[in-house]
Write an enzyme that holds these catalytic residues in place. Structure first.
Site: not given
Ligand SMILES: Cc1ncc(C[n+]2csc(CCOP(=O)(O)OP(=O)(O)O)c2C)c(N)n1
Ligand SMILES: [Mg+2]
Lengths: 360, 325
Positions: A254, A258, A267
């Site tokens: 990425r 985010h 971080y």
């Molecule tokens: C159940 C849930 N918990 C927390 C969140 C908050 N949140 C949004 S994206 C994210 C991280 C997701 O990481 P990843 O699966 O690696 O996908 P990326 O965003 O890196 O594409 C979090 C913790 C959420 N959307 N859904």
């Protein structure tokens, strides 16, 4: 990273052909469109013209090449970062901007945050925010396709962090048990907001998580469009010939935050960023096209101009579309509005006109 | 005393509780190195280290389940759910386990877990970054449910929640995390659970609200001064336990009640207040009880300002109620 470079797999799959050479310019064009669209949306958010944005920079090759390996009849169950998939599926830029703004042209009727789009016409199921929920839906849809004997696959997209969710595990287990034609496409972009991949799970790879569910897992270099295409093509033909599901881990990065609410400086290091920037997937495919004589720097500049104009025109159209009708709040809760919803609609009506004081 | 924001008050309560008691620890997604996506845990990782400020994998079931285990063993975990909209994967752990452990074990296994989570709309968060699910938790016997509306209460209620022997769902009004500032007592500050606050005294209409609706209601009440409507505003602060006496005393005085919350109206928390008034203060009422709430739809994105109770809608209800009887 070395694993990805070596194309290391946890299950053997036959080597297939890479991307069709005649498609490469179109694939590059789509990746570049995704990149330029992304840059534009980040700046629109800073200017307050859209409320929020989730960038995909660094994941263009993984997404565009993956979607290139699908057929229009396949069903896509995305998360919120899948712009590259949406573009290959043919969702128009104006449709995307209408959704980002939430105006009267938005097919979701202004209900969702930017990036949570979906289009039934494109078999691109409307996204949700809670991570992982879509994974098991893809399996259920595949079970339905099996019943109908439809020659299609379902594919679901999610990140490295989402492999910790309940629904990831339910999804793999169901897919294994029912041997569904499902592709689990995990974009391991190394971070789940501030949580690095190595703290998310002690597993050596994410692909290996398929093994215990009887689902073959494959690791590919997601910065390499050819490798991604090959892996998805193989998974797709295996699924269609009754070989069941596949978990693909595309190792990407990425490059951006985010989301527009995030500050990655808190971080992660500039050195890490720089290391991955050097592997930029858009630059990589461009280099290939330049070396093979299919593209010059001048062509590339011209292409960028053309794409920026296309983006600008779509944005202009979306920004001149009317605001969504306030009273649509009460539609689509059910197929037919209940008497209670009708009453609430009347309660809101006097406050719903601009300047009526309903806006705090 | 200096003025701080609501989210800073949360941070202060956490830091002070952790300094006071080594059994207090924080866990959740992005709470450590990153200091929380709303910065509620800013600085804690640096001060207390990775053992007491635990960045967890992305699993709410894991967070709540682990917090329960820690509490059974004697710790006082404070878990952050990044947005309350993401609490549902943990619903089973909360409803089947957290709420029932003490009861099902005949009192042997108390579960003093605090689940802190930002809730509510007004930040352009759409369906999944805006919800107000307090009714689900208030409906589940065994859980305490607390919602502060200002920095001093945020600190005082959270401190009490952390040292309370029972599980507490602590819902933080994220819309006013930074927009509301106020003085906060230095050092240990506790506000008891189950005691409402009269944030504006009045004689004509009682308004019951909590969390981010308090500033909205106060604005509505102020706008009616010129019309001679004297509105009393009661901040419930804690939904479970509920200060029924404060509710009844106010309505016995004014004879009129308006209830305001962001959550949908149908079977919302306001229904419980209306039922209490019907059961225990019916003969004091001079006008029907009114509820101004979110509508009975999911939370919309583009139209959130129309969905949320606005000062104008609240004032309209107070005015109508004041005219009756
Ligand atoms: C159940 C849930 N918990 C927390 C969140 C908050 N949140 C949004 S994206 C994210 C991280 C997701 O990481 P990843 O699966 O690696 O996908 P990326 O965003 O890196 O594409 C979090 C913790 C959420 N959307 N859904
Ligand atoms: Mg990720």
């Amino acid at each position: 990273m070395s694993e990805a470079a070596a194309g290391r797999r946890t299950a053997p799959v036959a080597a297939g052909p890479g991307l069709p050479p005649e498609d490469l310019p179109k694939i590059y064009r789509t990746m570049l469109l995704a990149r330029l669209m992304d840059e534009r949306c980040l700046s629109l958010q800073r200017q307050g013209r859209i409320g929020f944005y989730v960038p995909l920079q660094g994941q263009e090759a993984a997404q565009v090449a993956c979607a290139w390996a699908l057929e229009p009849t396949d069903w896509v169950f995305p998360a919120y970062r899948e712009l590259g998939i949406a573009l290959v599926r043919g969702i128009p830029l104006t449709t995307l901007f209408d959704q980002f703004i939430g105006n009267a042209g938005d097919i979701l009727k202004g209900r969702q945050m930017p990036n949570h789009y979906g289009s039934r016409d494109h078999r691109f199921v409307t996204a949700s925010s809670p991570v992982g929920t879509q994974i098991i839906h893809a399996v259920g849809a595949a079970m339905a396709a099996q019943r109908h004997r439809d020659p299609i696959v379902t594919i679901t997209f999610f990140g490295d962090g989402t492999t910790s969710s309940n629904d990831f595990h339910s999804g793999l287990n169901f897919a294994g048990v029912f041997h569904t034609p499902t592709i689990f496409f995990c974009q391991n972009n190394q971070w789940a907001i501030s949580m690095p991949r190595e703290h998310q799970t002690r597993s050596e790879t994410l692909a290996v998580k398929g093994t215990a569910y009887g689902v073959p897992g494959v690791v590919v270099d997601g910065m390499d469009a050819h490798a991604v295409y090959r892996a998805v093509r193989e998974a797709r033909s295996r699924a269609l010939s009754g070989g069941g599901p596949t978990l693909i881990e595309a190792q990407v990065y990425r490059l951006g935050p985010h989301s527009t609410s995030d500050d990655p400086k808190r971080y992660r290091t500039d050195a890490e960023m720089a290391e991955w920037r050097a592997r930029d997937p858009v630059e990589r495919l461009k280099g290939e096209l330049v070396r093979s004589g299919q593209l010059t720097e001048a062509d590339d500049e011209k292409l960028k101009e053309e794409l920026r104009t296309e983006i600008g025109a779509a944005l202009k159209q979306a920004e001149s579309t009317a605001a969504v009708d306030p009273l649509t709040i009460f539609d689509d809760v059910f197929a037919v509005r209940t008497p209670r919803l009708d009453a609430e609609r009347e309660e809101l009506r006097p406050y719903s006109a601009p300047g009526s004081g309903g806006h705090p | 005393m200096t003025e701080i924001t609501l989210v800073q008050a949360v941070n202060q309560a956490l830091a002070e509780a952790m300094r006071a008691d080594p059994d207090v620890l924080v866990l959740g997604e992005d709470v450590g190195v990153n200091g929380g996506v709303f910065r509620a845990t800013e600085g804690l990782f640096k001060e207390f280290g990775a053992d007491r400020v635990v960045d967890t994998p992305l699993s709410e079931t894991g967070i709540v389940g682990a917090a329960i285990g820690m509490a059974l063993y004697g710790l006082k975990p404070v878990a952050e759910i990044q947005f309350v909209d993401f609490i549902y994967p943990a619903f089973d752990q909360i409803v089947s386990e957290l709420a029932k452990f003490r009861y099902r074990s005949g009192g042997q296994y108390p579960c003093p877990v605090v689940l802190r989570s930002p809730y509510g709309g007004g930040i352009k968060g759409g369906l999944y970054h805006s919800q107000s699910p307090e009714a689900y938790f208030a409906h589940t016997s065994g859980l305490k449910v607390v919602v502060p509306s200002n920095p001093a209460d945020a600190k005082g209620l959270l401190t009490t929640a952390i040292f309370d022997p029972d599980p507490v769902i602590f819902l933080e009004p994220k819309r006013i995390y930074r927009s509301v500032t106020g003085e906060v007592p230095a050092g240990e500050h506790r506000v008891p659970l189950g005691v409402a606050a009269t944030v504006r005294p009045g004689t004509d209409v009682s308004v019951f609200a909590y969390g981010a609706m308090i500033p909205t209601v106060l604005e509505a009440a102020a706008s009616l001064e010129g019309e001679g409507v004297r509105t009393e505003v009661i901040d419930l602060r804690s939904l479970v336990p509920l200060d029924e006496e404060a509710i009844l005393a106010s309505v016995r005085k004014t004879g009129r009640a308006v209830i305001v919350h962001e959550a949908p109206r149908f079977v919302g928390f306001g229904a419980e207040i209306a039922a209490i008034l019907a059961e225990k203060a019916l003969y004091s009422l001079k006008a029907p009880v009114k509820r101004i709430t979110g509508f009975d739809t999911p939370f919309p994105y583009a139209l959130e300002n129309l969905y949320l109770p606005s000062p104008a809608r609240v004032a309209g209800a107070i005015r109508d109620t004041a005219k009756e009887g």
